[in-house]
Design a protein around this motif. Structure first.
Motif, PDB file in Angstrom:
ATOM      1  N   ASP A  94       0.807  -1.218   0.000  1.00  0.00           N
ATOM      2  CA  ASP A  94       0.000   0.000   0.000  1.00  0.00           C
ATOM      3  C   ASP A  94       0.840   1.268   0.000  1.00  0.00           C
ATOM      4  O   ASP A  94       0.319   2.349  -0.251  1.00  0.00           O
ATOM      5  CB  ASP A  94      -0.924   0.002   1.226  1.00  0.00           C
ATOM      6  CG  ASP A  94      -1.766  -1.261   1.286  1.00  0.00           C
ATOM      7  OD1 ASP A  94      -2.315  -1.638   0.244  1.00  0.00           O
ATOM      8  OD2 ASP A  94      -1.840  -1.883   2.361  1.00  0.00           O
ATOM      9  N   LEU A 104       3.021   3.497  -1.875  1.00  0.00           N
ATOM     10  CA  LEU A 104       3.168   3.561  -3.319  1.00  0.00           C
ATOM     11  C   LEU A 104       4.628   3.550  -3.794  1.00  0.00           C
ATOM     12  O   LEU A 104       4.958   2.904  -4.779  1.00  0.00           O
ATOM     13  CB  LEU A 104       2.419   4.769  -3.866  1.00  0.00           C
ATOM     14  CG  LEU A 104       0.906   4.767  -3.562  1.00  0.00           C
ATOM     15  CD1 LEU A 104       0.224   5.925  -4.264  1.00  0.00           C
ATOM     16  CD2 LEU A 104       0.233   3.462  -3.957  1.00  0.00           C
ATOM     17  N   MET A 118      -5.219   0.696  -1.303  1.00  0.00           N
ATOM     18  CA  MET A 118      -5.214   2.112  -1.686  1.00  0.00           C
ATOM     19  C   MET A 118      -6.076   2.302  -2.934  1.00  0.00           C
ATOM     20  O   MET A 118      -6.054   1.454  -3.838  1.00  0.00           O
ATOM     21  CB  MET A 118      -3.795   2.585  -2.013  1.00  0.00           C
ATOM     22  CG  MET A 118      -2.848   2.578  -0.840  1.00  0.00           C
ATOM     23  SD  MET A 118      -3.420   3.578   0.547  1.00  0.00           S
ATOM     24  CE  MET A 118      -3.016   5.206  -0.023  1.00  0.00           C
ATOM     25  N   ASN A 144      -6.667   5.851  -4.258  1.00  0.00           N
ATOM     26  CA  ASN A 144      -6.628   7.214  -4.799  1.00  0.00           C
ATOM     27  C   ASN A 144      -6.060   7.197  -6.233  1.00  0.00           C
ATOM     28  O   ASN A 144      -5.540   6.184  -6.705  1.00  0.00           O
ATOM     29  CB  ASN A 144      -5.838   8.166  -3.882  1.00  0.00           C
ATOM     30  CG  ASN A 144      -4.400   7.738  -3.712  1.00  0.00           C
ATOM     31  OD1 ASN A 144      -3.670   7.644  -4.693  1.00  0.00           O
ATOM     32  ND2 ASN A 144      -3.989   7.447  -2.490  1.00  0.00           N
ATOM     33  N   ASN A 161      -3.492   8.144  -7.536  1.00  0.00           N
ATOM     34  CA  ASN A 161      -2.075   7.853  -7.730  1.00  0.00           C
ATOM     35  C   ASN A 161      -1.793   6.367  -7.976  1.00  0.00           C
ATOM     36  O   ASN A 161      -0.741   6.026  -8.513  1.00  0.00           O
ATOM     37  CB  ASN A 161      -1.276   8.363  -6.532  1.00  0.00           C
ATOM     38  CG  ASN A 161      -1.507   9.845  -6.321  1.00  0.00           C
ATOM     39  OD1 ASN A 161      -2.228  10.245  -5.422  1.00  0.00           O
ATOM     40  ND2 ASN A 161      -0.959  10.659  -7.199  1.00  0.00           N
ATOM     41  N   PHE A 168      -1.811  16.336  -5.843  1.00  0.00           N
ATOM     42  CA  PHE A 168      -1.548  14.899  -5.918  1.00  0.00           C
ATOM     43  C   PHE A 168      -2.336  14.232  -7.027  1.00  0.00           C
ATOM     44  O   PHE A 168      -1.954  13.193  -7.528  1.00  0.00           O
ATOM     45  CB  PHE A 168      -1.846  14.234  -4.581  1.00  0.00           C
ATOM     46  CG  PHE A 168      -0.755  14.455  -3.591  1.00  0.00           C
ATOM     47  CD1 PHE A 168       0.388  13.682  -3.634  1.00  0.00           C
ATOM     48  CD2 PHE A 168      -0.851  15.455  -2.654  1.00  0.00           C
ATOM     49  CE1 PHE A 168       1.421  13.905  -2.748  1.00  0.00           C
ATOM     50  CE2 PHE A 168       0.178  15.684  -1.767  1.00  0.00           C
ATOM     51  CZ  PHE A 168       1.316  14.914  -1.804  1.00  0.00           C
ATOM     52  N   SER A 224      -1.115   9.292   4.304  1.00  0.00           N
ATOM     53  CA  SER A 224      -2.398   8.608   4.152  1.00  0.00           C
ATOM     54  C   SER A 224      -2.704   8.317   2.689  1.00  0.00           C
ATOM     55  O   SER A 224      -3.528   7.466   2.372  1.00  0.00           O
ATOM     56  CB  SER A 224      -3.523   9.430   4.777  1.00  0.00           C
ATOM     57  OG  SER A 224      -3.745  10.579   4.006  1.00  0.00           O
ATOM     58  N   LEU A 225      -2.023   9.029   1.775  1.00  0.00           N
ATOM     59  CA  LEU A 225      -2.199   8.756   0.342  1.00  0.00           C
ATOM     60  C   LEU A 225      -1.281   7.631  -0.140  1.00  0.00           C
ATOM     61  O   LEU A 225      -1.337   7.227  -1.295  1.00  0.00           O
ATOM     62  CB  LEU A 225      -1.913  10.020  -0.471  1.00  0.00           C
ATOM     63  CG  LEU A 225      -2.935  11.159  -0.370  1.00  0.00           C
ATOM     64  CD1 LEU A 225      -2.395  12.413  -1.017  1.00  0.00           C
ATOM     65  CD2 LEU A 225      -4.251  10.758  -1.016  1.00  0.00           C
ATOM     66  N   GLY A 226      -0.423   7.163   0.760  1.00  0.00           N
ATOM     67  CA  GLY A 226       0.480   6.068   0.380  1.00  0.00           C
ATOM     68  C   GLY A 226       1.871   6.546   0.008  1.00  0.00           C
ATOM     69  O   GLY A 226       2.696   5.776  -0.467  1.00  0.00           O
ATOM     70  N   PHE A 227       2.129   7.850   0.252  1.00  0.00           N
ATOM     71  CA  PHE A 227       3.466   8.390  -0.020  1.00  0.00           C
ATOM     72  C   PHE A 227       4.183   8.642   1.304  1.00  0.00           C
ATOM     73  O   PHE A 227       3.665   8.355   2.367  1.00  0.00           O
ATOM     74  CB  PHE A 227       3.356   9.701  -0.807  1.00  0.00           C
ATOM     75  CG  PHE A 227       2.747   9.546  -2.151  1.00  0.00           C
ATOM     76  CD1 PHE A 227       3.407   8.843  -3.140  1.00  0.00           C
ATOM     77  CD2 PHE A 227       1.513  10.087  -2.433  1.00  0.00           C
ATOM     78  CE1 PHE A 227       2.850   8.693  -4.388  1.00  0.00           C
ATOM     79  CE2 PHE A 227       0.933   9.936  -3.683  1.00  0.00           C
ATOM     80  CZ  PHE A 227       1.610   9.237  -4.655  1.00  0.00           C
ATOM     81  N   ALA A 263       6.949   7.350   2.468  1.00  0.00           N
ATOM     82  CA  ALA A 263       7.499   6.170   3.143  1.00  0.00           C
ATOM     83  C   ALA A 263       9.025   6.238   3.235  1.00  0.00           C
ATOM     84  O   ALA A 263       9.658   5.324   3.736  1.00  0.00           O
ATOM     85  CB  ALA A 263       7.081   4.906   2.402  1.00  0.00           C
TER      86      ALA A 263
END
Lengths: 110, 145
Positions: free
Chosen positions: A31, A33, A50, A52, A54, B16, B103-106, B108
């Motif tokens: 999850d 990205l 996920m 969204n 992206n 985004f 929370s958007l998955g970025f 990290a």
């Protein structure tokens, strides 16, 4: 096994399938990205929660055979439209990522 | 000798929804030029990570892709806050991204490490308060030169 065959065998909900004959050669679950982008292989079935926009960009670049949204995570119509436009097979399932991966692994004989 | 082919993109900040558009365009352009798939994958992934970084941290910037006979160069420039400690930023898992980004998955802490992993050469020039320029190069396989 093709993306369409995988969808049928796993009884996945079809959201977008512009490339039904794409060969599925492996699987990847994740999850985060950037993590997915760095590790998923071209041809993988990518399982994620996920949803969204992206995920479509990540899929367009990392080149998985399909994206499977687990646990009935909500996918907005604009994301589905974008996936279709970018040639991404996008499916959905009520099953967990773990559960889906077990089935994908067994179908692919991994 | 002919001039190398160049592509220029403006990367919008804090958006985004459109992040990654330039990378996807580059992927398409390289495909049209019949580049080999692995080179295309490496260039577009490295560029995407850079784009996302500019969106997250620097309110956007510019991306230039230059095609030389033996390599592809990607130059990402922004006028954002700069990177305080580049070697720390290069560590996998280190991130200064906010929770809304995560929370958007970025966020990290994989962006810069991925960019290094997918390119043959990477140089970061950054000044706190001024901005950052990342230059990456992917060498073309012998057969494609």
């Amino acid at each position: 096994m093709t993306a369409k065959q995988l969808r049928e065998r796993l009884e996945l909900q079809l959201l977008s399938e512009p490339d039904p004959d794409r060969d599925v050669t492996g699987g990847y679950a994740g999850d985060l990205l950037s993590w997915v982008m760095g590790r998923a292989q071209s041809g993988d079935a990518w399982v994620t929660i996920m949803t969204n926009r992206n995920i479509v960009a990540v899929a367009a670049l990392a080149d998985p055979a399909c994206v499977i949204v687990a646990e009935d995570s909500v996918v907005e119509p604009d994301v589905i439209a974008l996936a279709c436009e970018k040639g991404i097979n996008l499916y959905r399932s009520s099953r967990t990522s773990f559960d889906l991966c077990c089935s994908i692994g067994s179908l692919l004989g991994v | 000798m002919s001039e190398p082919v160049r592509f220029h993109f403006d990367v919008a900040g804090d958006n985004f929804a459109s992040a990654g558009e330039a990378s996807v365009k580059v992927k398409k352009l390289l495909r049209q030029l019949s580049m080999d798939p692995e080179t295309i994958r490496r260039v577009s992934i490295a560029m995407y990570e850079g784009e996302i970084n500019m969106v997250i941290h620097a309110n956007g910037g510019t991306a230039d892709v230059i095609l030389y006979p033996d390599r592809i160069q990607i130059v990402l420039s922004d006028t954002g806050p700069g990177i305080k400690d580049v070697s720390l930023a290069m560590q996998e898992g280190y991130s200064t991204a906010k929770d809304n980004v995560r929370s958007l998955g970025f966020g990290a802490g994989m962006g810069l490490p991925n960019m290094k992993r997918y390119t043959d050469r990477m140089q970061i020039e950054s000044e706190v308060g001024k901005g950052t320029t990342v230059t990456m190069e992917v060498f073309l396989p012998e057969a494609a030169r």
